[in-house]
Design an enzyme around this catalytic site. Structure first.
Site, short mmCIF file in Angstrom:
data_model
loop_
_atom_site.label_atom_id
_atom_site.label_comp_id
_atom_site.label_asym_id
_atom_site.label_seq_id
_atom_site.Cartn_x
_atom_site.Cartn_y
_atom_site.Cartn_z
NE ARG A 176 -2.54 -0.72 3.48
CZ ARG A 176 -3.36 -0.26 4.41
NH1 ARG A 176 -4.66 -0.24 4.20
NH2 ARG A 176 -2.90 0.18 5.56
CD GLU A 230 -0.67 -3.27 13.52
OE1 GLU A 230 -1.53 -3.24 14.43
OE2 GLU A 230 -0.66 -2.49 12.58
#
Length: 171
Positions: free
Chosen positions: A58, A95
């Site tokens: 992205r 994460e």
């Protein structure tokens, strides 16, 4: 323009406990996407950026458009095994896992002035890996630009505090 209107949250994706920020509504709206690119470029208009390093996947959307707008080159930073030429790599923690980021070994030169761009600043792992790659090549890092910052994950703390870090949306 309120860019938050163009983000949707997908809970438990790509794995349980992760709240994914989906930017595809922004990308699909020509006016909103152009406004986002213009706003992300604005702080760096006079920074002398020669190349933008953007991470897959992205981050490519923002980085390539910003490179065009700033009259700079675009350097893709990819996961291992995706680039066809000789590469250098750096590991990072994100994460929900661990990975590596690679660029072609000849993508950056010492005279380059680099802007690191990505869609989201989360843990700071990918931005940190890109920063280390820039420094290994001897290029000058001039700043960071992100569309979204997930403040609770404290990724900004892993970036060079002496450099500008532009963010359009803080969540």
């Amino acid at each position: 323009m309120d860019f938050q209107d163009y983000i949707r949250t997908i809970d438990d994706w790509p794995q349980p406990g992760v709240s994914f920020k989906d930017i595809t509504p922004l990308l699909a709206d020509a006016e909103a996407f152009k406004a986002a690119i213009d706003a992300m470029c604005a702080p760096f208009i006079d920074a002398g950026v020669t190349k933008i390093v953007g991470a897959e996947a992205r981050g490519f959307f923002f980085a390539a458009a910003m490179a065009y707008a700033l009259d700079a080159g675009f350097v893709p930073a990819r996961k291992p095994g995706k680039l066809p030429y000789k590469t250098i790599s750096e590991s990072y923690i994100l994460e929900y896992g661990e990975n590596q980021m690679e660029i072609h070994e000849d993508a950056l030169v010492p005279s380059d002035r680099i802007l690191i761009v990505d869609d989201v600043l989360a843990t700071g792992g990918t931005a940190g890996a890109k920063s280390r790659l820039v420094h290994r090549c001897g290029a000058t890092l001039v700043g960071y630009s992100f569309f979204i910052e997930l403040k609770a994950l404290e990724g900004r703390a892993k970036l060079d505090p002496a450099l500008p870090c532009s963010v359009l949306i803080t969540l």
